[in-house]
Design an enzyme around this catalytic site. Sequence first.
Site, PDB file in Angstrom:
ATOM      1  N   SER A 141       0.872  -1.247  -0.038  1.00 15.81           N
ATOM      2  CA  SER A 141       0.019  -0.071  -0.151  1.00 15.81           C
ATOM      3  C   SER A 141       0.768   1.443  -0.043  1.00 15.81           C
ATOM      4  O   SER A 141       2.059   1.170   0.495  1.00 15.81           O
ATOM      5  CB  SER A 141      -1.013  -0.111   1.096  1.00 15.81           C
ATOM      6  N   TYR A 154      -2.430  -0.250  10.179  1.00 17.22           N
ATOM      7  CA  TYR A 154      -2.120  -0.597   8.846  1.00 17.22           C
ATOM      8  C   TYR A 154      -1.115  -0.133   8.299  1.00 17.22           C
ATOM      9  O   TYR A 154      -0.327  -0.850   7.547  1.00 17.22           O
ATOM     10  CB  TYR A 154      -3.435   0.085   8.104  1.00 17.22           C
TER      11      TYR A 154
END
Length: 250
Positions: A141, A154
Amino acid sequence: MSDLSGKTIIVTGGGSGIGRATVELLVASGANVAVADINDEAGEAVVAASGGKAAYFRCDIAQEEDVKALVAQTLAAFGGLDGAFNNAAIPQAGLPLAEVSLERFRQSMDINVTGTFLCMKYQILAMIERGTKGSIVNTASAAGVVGVPMHGEYVGAKHAVVGLTRVAAADYGKHGIRVNALVPGAVRTPMLQRAMDNDAGLEPYLNSIHPIGRFSEPHEQAQAAVWLLSDAASFVTGSCLAADGGFTAI
């Protein structure tokens, strides 16, 4: 379009979003695809639309026995394993770091990090055993490259995915196994679409933080993933391909 005729590829999180788009493109490129998900209905729907080129296997990637079974079932169904797109993950956001519970932090690590580790472990072992010069792509990501406020667990997990990707590339290049990471920015997945439906300001905001002026559609991520899986990227390993509309450039 990349030619993956006769290749067998595992796609985790293949029932929706980036995973589903990647399954569809892999099938169109001639590959056999093992679709893994925890949503049986979604996974089976993807397979039903594949024209017989895909098979569905339920897999919770945080469970070692599930991952071992996924690899074994793929080998039994298709006779080999040439690549994998380790895409299954859980996104979490909305809390500053000190307000994240230990339970929530561990859940993110279990799925996003341990799950990716287990998938790579058993995929690589299968490739080495068969002498396969394979390709593995892990979904990281933009949050795995830069710090993003309110995304503590995250960000930590996806940074770990980037690190694992680079180590695996260094460890197994001598076996002809390539390992790379895909680095998306925001992507119009079903989950994000639901969030935008509930917040009229979210889509304009997401458009504004990507220099290209918009965020990604799933098929754009699929094209990047399939390229990395293909022989067109034969000298690419240990890399993070930023398909993020310039998000990490600023």
